[in-house]
Write an enzyme that holds these catalytic residues in place. Sequence first.
Site, PDB file in Angstrom:
ATOM      1  N   SER A  29      15.723   3.882  10.334  1.00 37.48           N
ATOM      2  CA  SER A  29      15.991   3.263   9.020  1.00 37.48           C
ATOM      3  C   SER A  29      15.381   4.117   7.907  1.00 37.48           C
ATOM      4  O   SER A  29      15.966   4.279   6.835  1.00 37.48           O
ATOM      5  CB  SER A  29      15.353   1.881   8.942  1.00 37.48           C
ATOM      6  OG  SER A  29      16.232   0.912   9.422  1.00 37.48           O
ATOM      7  N   LYS A  50       9.449  -2.760   3.743  1.00 35.69           N
ATOM      8  CA  LYS A  50      10.582  -2.576   4.662  1.00 35.69           C
ATOM      9  C   LYS A  50      10.512  -3.590   5.782  1.00 35.69           C
ATOM     10  O   LYS A  50       9.435  -3.839   6.337  1.00 35.69           O
ATOM     11  CB  LYS A  50      10.477  -1.166   5.272  1.00 35.69           C
ATOM     12  CG  LYS A  50      11.636  -0.787   6.136  1.00 35.69           C
ATOM     13  CD  LYS A  50      12.677  -0.036   5.322  1.00 35.69           C
ATOM     14  CE  LYS A  50      13.986   0.114   6.038  1.00 35.69           C
ATOM     15  NZ  LYS A  50      14.812  -1.097   6.023  1.00 35.69           N
ATOM     16  N   LYS A 103       3.416  -1.668  12.125  1.00 39.31           N
ATOM     17  CA  LYS A 103       4.381  -0.828  12.852  1.00 39.31           C
ATOM     18  C   LYS A 103       4.692   0.444  12.061  1.00 39.31           C
ATOM     19  O   LYS A 103       4.673   1.544  12.595  1.00 39.31           O
ATOM     20  CB  LYS A 103       5.656  -1.645  13.098  1.00 39.31           C
ATOM     21  CG  LYS A 103       6.706  -0.936  13.891  1.00 39.31           C
ATOM     22  CD  LYS A 103       7.916  -1.828  14.162  1.00 39.31           C
ATOM     23  CE  LYS A 103       7.709  -2.771  15.320  1.00 39.31           C
ATOM     24  NZ  LYS A 103       8.938  -3.378  15.840  1.00 39.31           N
ATOM     25  N   LYS A 161       9.658  -8.766   5.380  1.00 40.07           N
ATOM     26  CA  LYS A 161      10.583  -9.446   6.290  1.00 40.07           C
ATOM     27  C   LYS A 161      11.298 -10.546   5.531  1.00 40.07           C
ATOM     28  O   LYS A 161      10.728 -11.115   4.585  1.00 40.07           O
ATOM     29  CB  LYS A 161       9.817 -10.079   7.462  1.00 40.07           C
ATOM     30  CG  LYS A 161      10.678 -10.328   8.679  1.00 40.07           C
ATOM     31  CD  LYS A 161      10.851  -9.071   9.505  1.00 40.07           C
ATOM     32  CE  LYS A 161      11.758  -9.271  10.684  1.00 40.07           C
ATOM     33  NZ  LYS A 161      11.772  -8.063  11.533  1.00 40.07           N
ATOM     34  N   HIS A 181       0.846  -1.209   0.000  1.00 39.98           N
ATOM     35  CA  HIS A 181       0.000   0.000   0.000  1.00 39.98           C
ATOM     36  C   HIS A 181       0.870   1.244   0.000  1.00 39.98           C
ATOM     37  O   HIS A 181       0.425   2.324  -0.383  1.00 39.98           O
ATOM     38  CB  HIS A 181      -0.963  -0.001   1.195  1.00 39.98           C
ATOM     39  CG  HIS A 181      -0.290   0.269   2.508  1.00 39.98           C
ATOM     40  ND1 HIS A 181       0.529  -0.641   3.121  1.00 39.98           N
ATOM     41  CD2 HIS A 181      -0.296   1.349   3.311  1.00 39.98           C
ATOM     42  CE1 HIS A 181       0.988  -0.121   4.249  1.00 39.98           C
ATOM     43  NE2 HIS A 181       0.509   1.084   4.388  1.00 39.98           N
TER      44      HIS A 181
HETATM   45  P1  NAD Z   1      20.594  -8.174  22.147  1.00 42.73           P
HETATM   46  O1  NAD Z   1      20.982  -9.524  21.701  1.00 42.73           O
HETATM   47  O2  NAD Z   1      21.525  -7.033  21.935  1.00 42.73           O
HETATM   48  O3  NAD Z   1      20.265  -8.175  23.726  1.00 42.73           O
HETATM   49  C1  NAD Z   1      19.484  -9.112  24.382  1.00 42.73           C
HETATM   50  C2  NAD Z   1      20.000  -9.203  25.811  1.00 42.73           C
HETATM   51  O4  NAD Z   1      19.095  -9.991  26.579  1.00 42.73           O
HETATM   52  C3  NAD Z   1      21.378  -9.878  25.904  1.00 42.73           C
HETATM   53  O5  NAD Z   1      22.224  -9.090  26.723  1.00 42.73           O
HETATM   54  C4  NAD Z   1      21.063 -11.221  26.543  1.00 42.73           C
HETATM   55  O6  NAD Z   1      22.127 -11.728  27.349  1.00 42.73           O
HETATM   56  C5  NAD Z   1      19.851 -10.877  27.400  1.00 42.73           C
HETATM   57  N1  NAD Z   1      19.043 -12.037  27.753  1.00 42.73           N
HETATM   58  C6  NAD Z   1      18.876 -13.190  27.062  1.00 42.73           C
HETATM   59  N2  NAD Z   1      18.063 -14.026  27.740  1.00 42.73           N
HETATM   60  C7  NAD Z   1      17.706 -13.387  28.871  1.00 42.73           C
HETATM   61  C8  NAD Z   1      16.884 -13.730  29.970  1.00 42.73           C
HETATM   62  N3  NAD Z   1      16.275 -14.912  30.038  1.00 42.73           N
HETATM   63  N4  NAD Z   1      16.748 -12.836  30.974  1.00 42.73           N
HETATM   64  C9  NAD Z   1      17.363 -11.638  30.919  1.00 42.73           C
HETATM   65  N5  NAD Z   1      18.153 -11.263  29.901  1.00 42.73           N
HETATM   66  C10 NAD Z   1      18.328 -12.122  28.889  1.00 42.73           C
HETATM   67  O7  NAD Z   1      19.183  -7.896  21.454  1.00 42.73           O
HETATM   68  P2  NAD Z   1      18.445  -6.501  21.240  1.00 42.73           P
HETATM   69  O8  NAD Z   1      18.787  -5.997  19.890  1.00 42.73           O
HETATM   70  O9  NAD Z   1      18.661  -5.623  22.426  1.00 42.73           O
HETATM   71  O10 NAD Z   1      16.924  -6.980  21.174  1.00 42.73           O
HETATM   72  C11 NAD Z   1      16.186  -7.267  22.345  1.00 42.73           C
HETATM   73  C12 NAD Z   1      14.722  -7.392  21.988  1.00 42.73           C
HETATM   74  O11 NAD Z   1      14.276  -6.191  21.377  1.00 42.73           O
HETATM   75  C13 NAD Z   1      14.364  -8.502  20.991  1.00 42.73           C
HETATM   76  O12 NAD Z   1      13.082  -8.983  21.307  1.00 42.73           O
HETATM   77  C14 NAD Z   1      14.328  -7.778  19.665  1.00 42.73           C
HETATM   78  O13 NAD Z   1      13.515  -8.464  18.713  1.00 42.73           O
HETATM   79  C15 NAD Z   1      13.718  -6.474  20.096  1.00 42.73           C
HETATM   80  N6  NAD Z   1      13.963  -5.369  19.171  1.00 42.73           N
HETATM   81  C16 NAD Z   1      15.225  -4.970  18.874  1.00 42.73           C
HETATM   82  C17 NAD Z   1      15.433  -3.890  18.026  1.00 42.73           C
HETATM   83  C18 NAD Z   1      16.811  -3.357  17.741  1.00 42.73           C
HETATM   84  O14 NAD Z   1      16.904  -2.301  17.100  1.00 42.73           O
HETATM   85  N7  NAD Z   1      17.870  -3.968  18.214  1.00 42.73           N
HETATM   86  C19 NAD Z   1      14.325  -3.248  17.426  1.00 42.73           C
HETATM   87  C20 NAD Z   1      13.043  -3.685  17.739  1.00 42.73           C
HETATM   88  C21 NAD Z   1      12.883  -4.746  18.619  1.00 42.73           C
END
Ligand code: NAD
Length: 472
Positions: free
Chosen positions: A363, A71, A95, A107, A66
């Site tokens: 982005s 993305k 989103k 995706k 649309h």
């Molecule tokens: P990341 O891998 O940098 O960090 C995740 C952290 O969580 C790590 O430090 C890990 O050790 C910790 N972790 C793992 N299992 C755990 C548990 N059971 N209890 C506590 N801590 C735990 O990942 P991120 O990029 O920070 O992403 C985190 C979440 O945010 C994901 O769900 C991801 O899909 C979402 N997200 C990320 C982004 C982005 O820009 N990075 C954007 C949107 C959504």
Amino acid sequence: MSNQPYSFFQSVEKSFDKAAKFTKWDKGLLEQIKACNSIYSMRFPVKMDDGRIEVIEAYRVQHSQHKSPCKGGIRFSDEVNQDEVMALASLMTYKCAIVNVPFGGGKGGIKINPRKYSVYELEKITRRYTSELVKKNFIGPGIDVPAPDYGTGEREMAWIVDTYQSLKPGEIDAAGCVTGKPITQGGVRGRKEATGLGVFFGIREVCNMPDIMAKQGLSVGVEGKTVVVQGLGNVGYHSAKFFREHGAKVVAIAEHNGAIYCADGLNEEEVFQFKQKNGSVLNYPGATNIFKSEEALELECDILIPAALENVINGTNARNVKAKIIGEAANGPLTPEADDIFTERGILVVPDMYLNAGGVTVSYFEWLKNLSHVRYGRMEKRFTENMNTHILSQMEGLSGKKVSEKERLFIMHGPDEVDLVHSGLEETMIAATREIMDIWKSNPEIPDMRTAAYVNAINKVATSYGELGIFP
Ligand code: NAD
């Protein structure tokens, strides 16, 4: 997900249907919005370092056109399957609509565990995947623009843009075929912290709404609020950083192998350095250890930020959560059972679909930078500084007073790229929060903020179809 009665994509459809009841759109149009428009499922061979040929399973899904381009990130994971990629692509459509980023949802996924491959093998897989996308017209600055996701980062995006450019010589906007690139390859400053900063901006806006705060029994503003953060990765670290810098107290940080609590507040950078050195946050000086990390989710606090994994708050522990506001920084940290419990208990859940949209918002800024071929701030920085200097000296001359050197530098400062990116993100998150809240407040039947966010997304996508003249 395996013990769920429905697949990930079906669960997205269920949330959509729950919200669609609060809209007035034609049933057929709603069906069109829900459907994934294009699904490319591919298999390709790659020769590994040991001479073996491996057949790689990969996908790219374009949920909605649309708005163009589509993305959404590319994930490298053993768990990748078509249903998951479809669900994630559709969530991207909603989103983007919520944060007014003019893209359709997409995706991609490659079914590999990146840790099991050498860097050279990963490069070959990524480049081959990109050329498959080029062959089928599934990538391009005006078609479909991938980004990093689970298991991918700047390095993979650099391989993608390089492959694309070599296959499309002379395409002037080629750098806009993918985002999340290193700065040297056309990336934008401010992307690393974007999601955590967006989480902060979104929650701060909620905390600035007197009626919402009164309902939660909290004072207005972020200052002085107690915050618990789960996950000290990219998103958790930056969320904690911005909350602390704006006067909130991060009283607990939970990691995969333990959590720590300190009533006086924790400094995320110091905790991070400690964790790097010792392999765990446990035994951080001055803090109390919580050996069962998940118990940190049940601590007394104003704001809980799950920023690690999906489904961490569920039917089992949701009743023990004491936070008044839950900010879903991770994707899908709450199960639908937990959602229902929080609605019943009056706990405010600020939904992932828009709260963690900082990454895709920035982005969008990167893509705009690539299309305009100029760094943000380049045209106006010097002009603004000269003008500010002039205004300041006029005011000092007229008042006979002088501002401090620190104030002078602050007032004169013209915007750098990172200033403009942060400011654009702030505006985006504030506007999105207000729009969702307005929808929620306008209809008392809407049960929660997540449903209100979906209603907002559906209305915007449906309106775009109308604008295209598809459903006049
Ligand atoms: P990341 O891998 O940098 O960090 C995740 C952290 O969580 C790590 O430090 C890990 O050790 C910790 N972790 C793992 N299992 C755990 C548990 N059971 N209890 C506590 N801590 C735990 O990942 P991120 O990029 O920070 O992403 C985190 C979440 O945010 C994901 O769900 C991801 O899909 C979402 N997200 C990320 C982004 C982005 O820009 N990075 C954007 C949107 C959504």
